[in-house]
Design a protein around this motif. Structure first.
Motif, mmCIF file in Angstrom:
data_model
loop_
_atom_site.group_PDB
_atom_site.id
_atom_site.type_symbol
_atom_site.label_atom_id
_atom_site.label_comp_id
_atom_site.label_asym_id
_atom_site.label_seq_id
_atom_site.Cartn_x
_atom_site.Cartn_y
_atom_site.Cartn_z
ATOM 1 N N ALA A 168 -10.934 -2.073 -9.772
ATOM 2 C CA ALA A 168 -9.761 -1.373 -9.258
ATOM 3 C C ALA A 168 -9.298 -2.020 -7.966
ATOM 4 N N THR A 169 -8.093 -1.689 -7.575
ATOM 5 C CA THR A 169 -7.509 -2.284 -6.396
ATOM 6 C C THR A 169 -6.707 -1.203 -5.684
ATOM 7 N N PRO A 170 -6.647 -1.231 -4.372
ATOM 8 C CA PRO A 170 -5.996 -0.153 -3.653
ATOM 9 C C PRO A 170 -4.505 -0.385 -3.448
ATOM 10 N N TYR B 273 0.861 -1.162 0.000
ATOM 11 C CA TYR B 273 0.000 0.000 0.000
ATOM 12 C C TYR B 273 0.906 1.222 0.000
ATOM 13 N N ILE B 274 0.655 2.137 -0.910
ATOM 14 C CA ILE B 274 1.485 3.334 -1.025
ATOM 15 C C ILE B 274 0.689 4.532 -0.523
ATOM 16 N N SER C 213 -9.045 -8.820 -6.738
ATOM 17 C CA SER C 213 -10.160 -7.870 -6.698
ATOM 18 C C SER C 213 -10.996 -7.970 -7.976
#
Lengths: 252, 252
Positions: free
Chosen positions: A92-94, A63-64, A85
Motif C-alpha cells: 500500500a501507499t499513502p 497526499y489527500i 512502495s
DNA sequence: AGTTGTGTGTACGATAGCGCACAGACTGTA
DNA sequence: TACAGTCTGTGCGCTATCGTACACACAACT
C-alpha cells in the motif's frame, strides 16, 4: 514491435539506463500506454497493481487529507518511476498519483516488476538511486511549504514542470495548480497575475505559457535549483552507465 | 561482549529483526555509542561516514534553508536507521541529522554497512521496508506543514516523541521545538500555554511532561495517527520475521 | 445567436502566524 | 548571595493567506 522515429525522444531515462542485456528480460513485460490528463494511477491506501515509467506524461504525487485538502509531495516525469512502495515491500501507499500533464508511459505488472527488481541488478540500483532523489524532492516540498510564499512556490512549480516538457506551454487551470500546491485558487490567480504583469508568463483559460524562464528563476525560492540539481545529477549518473537499446511495447 | 540486563530494552527494532545468522556477520561491525542531545550525526551535503541505529536516542532529520530556517522532515528512533541515502547509492544527503533526545545507539562504518546491505538479505529487506515508512512520514510532514495549525502540529510532535520514550517527560526547550517545526518560538509558547491550561501537559524550563495523552490526541491533527499506524505496522512486520539474538557492541 | 458551464478577476473582513521588543523567571556558577 | 545566562511570557503592529461572495469572460454546444 520496435520503436518508431517519433518515439525516440519518447523514452524514460531510468528505463533507458537499464543494462541492455537485462533490459531484454524486462522488455516483454513493458506495456506502452496512454496516460490522459487527470487519470489516477493509484489511490491512497490502494494495493498497487503496476509500476509506471512515464515518458511524456507528468504525474503528481499528492497526499489527500481527511477533509479532502490536498498537497503535492513530489512530481514524477520521465526521469523516474511510479509505485516505488511496491519495491520497498509495502504493497500500500499513502499517496495518490494523478496525471498532471497528459502523455504516455510504460506500465509493468506488479508481480513482474518485483521479480525483475530482485534479479535485475541495474534496475535495482537505478530504482534506489531514483528513490533517493524522490526523497530529496519530498524533503524540499515539506520545507518549502513551511517557509515560502505562494508566488515563490508557483515559480518553482512552473519551472519544474516545463523542465519536463518539450514545449513552454502547459495545459493547466489555476484551480488545478492550487490543488497541487495546497492553496486557494484565488492565491494562484493573484500570483499568476503578478507573473503576467512582470512579463514572465502569459495565460488564457487553462493554458499557461512561460515567456521568461530566468525571470521565474529569480522570483523562485532556492528549492527549484536544489531539486533541479538533484535531478540533473541523477540523470548524469544514469547515463554514465547507460547502454543504448530500444524501448519496445506490447499492444494493450 | 554480550548485552547486560540494562540493555535488554535498549535495542533497535530493525537490528533486532535481522536474521540471527546474518546478524552474526553484522555484529563485529557494530559500535555502541553515546548520542548526546544536540550532537549532529551528519550535515546537509556532507559525505556519510556511517549509518546509525538509535536505541534510546531520537534523531531529527531537518532540512536547512539558505537563510538558516529549518524544518523537521522526519524523526528517527529505535524503529529505524539513519543514513539511508548511503544505501540508495547517493553518498551525499540533503538533510541534517541532529540528536533531539539524548541516548545511545549503534554505529557502523559506511563501507561495512554497504557491504552488508548488499549481501545480507534480511538487512536489505528491512531497510527498504523502513525507508517506505520514512517516505510516508515525510509526505505527511509536507502536507501537515501546509494545512495544520501550530497547536495541532505541536500535539502530533509531542505524541510521536513520547511514543519513542519510556518516560512521559522530555528534555526540550520551546526554542528547540520551534526550530523543529519551523515556526517562531513564541508560537510554541502560546500553543504550549493552551495545552497546559487544558491540563494536557505541564512544563518548566526545558522540561515538558505529558499528563494526558488522549487529550493531545483529540487536539492533534490526523497526521499523528497515520504516522503511528504506519510505524506500528512496520514494527509488526519486523517481528513476524524476528529471530531472537543478542545485540553486542565494540568498545569505542 | 443564445445558453450554459467552467475558468478567472476582484473585493472584503477575518485570522494565523510573523518580527520585534522587552519583562520576568528560573538555574547554575562565582 | 549575587550575577549572568538562558528560558518563557506577553504585547504590539504587520503581512500573507484564508473564506466567502460575486461579477465577468471565454468556449463549446444547440
Amino acid at each position: 514491435m520496435s520503436i518508431t522515429a517519433s518515439q525516440v525522444t519518447n523514452h524514460n531515462h531510468l528505463l533507458a539506463a537499464v543494462q541492455a542485456d537485462e533490459f531484454e528480460r524486462l522488455k516483454p513485460h513493458l506495456e506502452f500506454i496512454q496516460m490522459p490528463l487527470g487519470s489516477v494511477l493509484y489511490e491512497s491506501g490502494s494495493r498497487l497493481q503496476h509500476s509506471w515509467f512515464p515518458t511524456t506524461a507528468i504525474v503528481s504525487l499528492q497526499y489527500i487529507m481527511e477533509d479532502g485538502a490536498s498537497t503535492e509531495i513530489a512530481g514524477v516525469g520521465n526521469e523516474g518511476i511510479l509505485g516505488v512502495s511496491l519495491l520497498m515491500g509495502g504493497a500500500a501507499t499513502p499517496s495518490r498519483a494523478i496525471v498532471q500533464t497528459g502523455g504516455c508511459g510504460y506500465r509493468i505488472k506488479a508481480g513482474s516488476m518485483l521479480q525483475e527488481f530482485n534479479r535485475t541488478e541495474s534496475l535495482q540500483r537505478l530504482s534506489l538511486l531514483y528513490i533517493q532523489a524522490l526523497i530529496t524532492q519530498m524533503s524540499l516540498t515539506a520545507a518549502c511549504n513551511r517557509h515560502h510564499s505562494i508566488e515563490q512556490q508557483l515559480c518553482r512549480w512552473l519551472l519544474l514542470t516545463i523542465d519536463r516538457l518539450t514545449s513552454n506551454e502547459l495545459i493547466m487551470t489555476q484551480e488545478l495548480i492550487a490543488s497541487m500546491l495546497g492553496v486557494r485558487r484565488e492565491g494562484i490567480t493573484e500570483a499568476a497575475g503578478n507573473l503576467k504583469n512582470a512579463g514572465f508568463i502569459n495565460y488564457r483559460r487553462g493554458h499557461i505559457t512561460v515567456l521568461d524562464r530566468s525571470g521565474l528563476e529569480t522570483l523562485s525560492c532556492e528549492c527549484y535549483k536544489v531539486v533541479k540539481k538533484e535531478f540533473d545529477g541523477l540523470l548524469s549518473t544514469y547515463t554514465t552507465t547507460q547502454h543504448s537499446h530500444s524501448q519496445t511495447y506490447r499492444k494493450k
